[in-house]
Scaffold this motif. Structure first.
Motif, short mmCIF file in Angstrom:
data_model
loop_
_atom_site.label_atom_id
_atom_site.label_comp_id
_atom_site.label_asym_id
_atom_site.label_seq_id
_atom_site.Cartn_x
_atom_site.Cartn_y
_atom_site.Cartn_z
N LYS A 142 0.58 -1.07 0.00
CA LYS A 142 -0.47 0.00 -0.02
C LYS A 142 0.74 1.30 0.41
O LYS A 142 1.64 1.41 0.17
N ASP A 190 -8.16 9.64 -3.67
CA ASP A 190 -9.66 9.69 -3.29
C ASP A 190 -10.77 9.81 -3.56
O ASP A 190 -9.88 10.79 -5.03
N GLU A 235 -7.27 -3.72 -10.51
CA GLU A 235 -8.05 -3.94 -8.67
C GLU A 235 -6.26 -3.92 -8.29
O GLU A 235 -6.46 -3.67 -6.83
N ASN A 244 -6.22 -0.50 -7.22
CA ASN A 244 -6.47 0.21 -6.82
C ASN A 244 -6.40 -0.55 -4.92
O ASN A 244 -6.29 0.29 -4.05
N GLU A 245 -5.76 -1.57 -4.59
CA GLU A 245 -4.98 -1.99 -3.65
C GLU A 245 -3.83 -0.74 -2.99
O GLU A 245 -3.89 -0.75 -1.69
N THR A 294 -7.19 5.34 -1.22
CA THR A 294 -7.63 4.97 -0.25
C THR A 294 -9.16 4.03 0.02
O THR A 294 -9.85 3.78 -0.21
N SER A 295 -9.36 3.54 1.50
CA SER A 295 -9.78 2.65 1.57
C SER A 295 -11.63 3.17 1.90
O SER A 295 -12.22 2.22 1.72
N GLU A 296 -11.26 4.21 1.97
CA GLU A 296 -13.16 5.29 2.24
C GLU A 296 -13.46 5.21 0.72
O GLU A 296 -13.86 5.22 0.44
N GLN A 320 -12.31 3.04 -1.20
CA GLN A 320 -12.97 2.17 -2.19
C GLN A 320 -14.14 1.63 -2.02
O GLN A 320 -15.49 1.12 -2.23
N LYS A 321 -14.94 2.39 -0.92
CA LYS A 321 -16.02 1.53 -0.19
C LYS A 321 -16.66 3.17 -0.80
O LYS A 321 -17.81 2.42 -2.07
N THR A 322 -16.53 3.96 -1.55
CA THR A 322 -17.71 4.86 -2.41
C THR A 322 -17.51 4.21 -3.60
O THR A 322 -18.35 4.24 -4.47
N GLU A 331 -17.72 1.20 -4.39
CA GLU A 331 -19.04 0.01 -4.14
C GLU A 331 -20.20 0.32 -4.29
O GLU A 331 -20.90 -0.06 -5.28
#
Length: 321
Positions: free
Chosen positions: A11, A18, A261, A264-265, A269-271, A273-275, A277
């Motif tokens: 990472k 973001d 992918e 992306n990893e 950011t993890s945030e 990645q949630k967005t 989805e």
């Protein structure tokens, strides 16, 4: 049993991407694959304002022209095969109207300058070390536009040429934007028209040149240039023709998805990645076709979809479906 060799990835530690990020992508046709993914997930991005650029000298020329405020004139274009062209750019911009071509060139040069100045991330994908030099002008061109081959000499950029070109590109960028992260990658698309051996030699010069440049950069305080192994993932993890299109040259959608992918990893950011989805859910919903559009269930589905869109747009006003 493990049927693949895996490229080890870590990472990124700072300046991750973001939904507030502003991304510029320049280079070969593979950068457009990544650009399509960014567009699908509604990131703020600009992809190849001047069309596909295959080699570092083409990118260097346009970045320099943009930052110097070049104005394209009749002297920069030519007529061939019933269209007007410019050797600095891809044939995507070629036009039957000289005025429209000049207007597009000068409009896009402003877009590129503004984007370089405002980008939080700049992704540069290099495709080849082979270049064509116009014999009359002695200039390396971005595209030959199907002009007769005798008007050009074909050359292979040396590793030093590649390093020097990357250094000038980064120096130009940093002259107006010191806060951006510059991500270099090598396109996994093979340029077999140059020859199998010649393609490998070309890729080797790019890879060696990038890493030699990054090694020099690592000695500089607060360096902001990085490498992402798109080429290595394709050649090692996906070394099977089932990951290629029918031409056996370009990565197919499965391969593009896999490399995306992994990018992306490493970089999102993890945030974010949630967005992604949530955005992906809306995108799939918009593509859904109902067998009974007037049913109560479908109307409820559409209402829920609109609510998801509104929620995303309230958080990120730039998002438009």
């Amino acid at each position: 049993m493990n049927f693949q060799t895996k490229i080890p990835l870590s990472k990124q530690s700072n300046n991750l991407i973001d939904y507030e990020s502003n991304i510029l992508l320049l280079g070969s046709c593979f950068v457009e694959n990544i650009g399509e993914k960014l567009d699908y997930y509604k990131y703020q991005s600009v992809v190849n304002p001047f069309g596909i650029l295959f080699h570092p000298k083409a990118i260097e020329t346009l970045v320099e022209n943009a930052l110097q405020g070049k104005v394209y004139t009749d002297n920069d274009i030519f007529f061939n095969n019933e269209q007007w062209h410019c050797y600095d750019v891809h044939s995507k911009l070629s036009n039957t109207s000289k005025e429209w071509l000049l207007n597009d060139l000068n409009g896009q040069i402003k877009v590129l300058r503004n984007q370089v100045k405002s980008s939080s991330h700049i992704i540069i994908t290099l495709g080849t070390s082979w270049v064509y030099r116009n014999i009359e002008s002695n200039q390396v061109v971005a595209n030959c536009h199907k002009v007769v081959q005798k008007d050009f000499s074909k050359e292979l950029l040396s590793v030093d040429n590649v390093v020097g070109s990357l250094q000038r590109i980064v120096n130009l960028i940093e002259s107006i934007n010191t806060n951006t992260s510059i991500i270099f990658t090598v396109s996994p698309v093979r340029h077999l028209k140059d020859g199998f051996v010649e393609n490998n030699q070309s890729k080797a010069h790019l890879i060696t040149g990038i890493h030699q440049f990054l090694s020099q950069q690592s000695l500089v305080k607060n360096f902001n240039s990085f490498y992402f192994p798109s080429y290595e993932i394709m050649m090692d993890e996906l070394r099977d023709y089932r990951f290629y299109n029918e031409d056996m040259i370009h990565p197919n959608q499965t391969a593009v998805n896999c490399i995306w992918e992994k990018f992306n990893e490493v970089w999102m950011t993890s945030e974010a990645q949630k967005t992604m989805e949530e955005v992906g859910s809306v995108q799939k919903g918009l593509q859904h076709k109902s067998f009974n559009p007037n049913s109560e269930a479908h109307q409820k589905f559409l209402q829920n979809l609109k609510e998801k869109q509104k929620q995303l747009q309230s958080e990120f006003p730039h998002i438009s479906f």
